[in-house]
Design an enzyme around this catalytic site. Sequence first.
Site, PDB file in Angstrom:
ATOM      1  N   ASN A  77       0.838  -1.187   0.000  1.00 21.44           N
ATOM      2  CA  ASN A  77       0.000   0.000   0.000  1.00 21.44           C
ATOM      3  C   ASN A  77       0.882   1.249   0.000  1.00 21.44           C
ATOM      4  O   ASN A  77       2.103   1.153  -0.062  1.00 21.44           O
ATOM      5  CB  ASN A  77      -0.942  -0.021   1.202  1.00 21.44           C
ATOM      6  CG  ASN A  77      -2.236   0.713   0.941  1.00 21.44           C
ATOM      7  OD1 ASN A  77      -2.259   1.743   0.287  1.00 21.44           O
ATOM      8  ND2 ASN A  77      -3.324   0.184   1.471  1.00 21.44           N
ATOM      9  N   HIS A 107      22.358  -0.481  10.961  1.00 25.07           N
ATOM     10  CA  HIS A 107      23.659   0.177  10.903  1.00 25.07           C
ATOM     11  C   HIS A 107      24.490  -0.306  12.090  1.00 25.07           C
ATOM     12  O   HIS A 107      23.967  -0.512  13.187  1.00 25.07           O
ATOM     13  CB  HIS A 107      23.512   1.695  10.979  1.00 25.07           C
ATOM     14  CG  HIS A 107      23.016   2.295   9.711  1.00 25.07           C
ATOM     15  ND1 HIS A 107      23.844   2.602   8.676  1.00 25.07           N
ATOM     16  CD2 HIS A 107      21.769   2.628   9.309  1.00 25.07           C
ATOM     17  CE1 HIS A 107      23.137   3.117   7.687  1.00 25.07           C
ATOM     18  NE2 HIS A 107      21.867   3.134   8.038  1.00 25.07           N
ATOM     19  N   ALA A 151      -1.662  -3.427  13.328  1.00 24.62           N
ATOM     20  CA  ALA A 151      -1.150  -2.098  13.015  1.00 24.62           C
ATOM     21  C   ALA A 151      -0.202  -1.601  14.103  1.00 24.62           C
ATOM     22  O   ALA A 151      -0.434  -1.804  15.295  1.00 24.62           O
ATOM     23  CB  ALA A 151      -2.307  -1.126  12.842  1.00 24.62           C
TER      24      ALA A 151
END
Length: 176
Positions: A77, A107, A151
């Site tokens: 999306n 990193h 979510a």
Amino acid sequence: MKMIRTFTFIYRAWIQHRLNRNGNFLKFKNKTLPFSSQIDCENGAKYKIEGLILRDRCSVRVRKGGNLNIGDNVAFNNNCILTCRGEITIGADTNIGPNCAIFDHDHDYMSKNRMDNYKIGSIMIGKNVWIGANVTILKNSVIGDNCVVGAGSVVRGEYHSNTLIVGNPAVEKKVI
């Protein structure tokens, strides 16, 4: 209108030609790559994308040495980002909600040159997975088949098939 369609066709053909070199394979399910989205594959990257649907402002990056495999009928999306330096596999029929981030590396913050040194891992997302909005999937994650990721979850670790995964850090809530 006809000129826009012609330009879109030429642009998509150019992207397809540029990305299908070196034995790699890319197939879009939607008719065009949105102009606001990008697919960036460096030389030395390997990818097999069997059927991808990208919405607006998506970024798929495969860096040198990366190996990206996306199954058929996978949809991203709006505003999603995927960066592959190690290996990422996404199974068929997976839907990824808006604003999701998928990174198979971190990193190396202890390094003197933090921007160029990475700790690289892998990500495996099974088939028929539904990933909700604003989910972050981090390196060394395995999500089984038929899972739902709620979510706002931050996913790192291994999760069984057929489960609801929610939270920060994400945990298996129940079998579905």
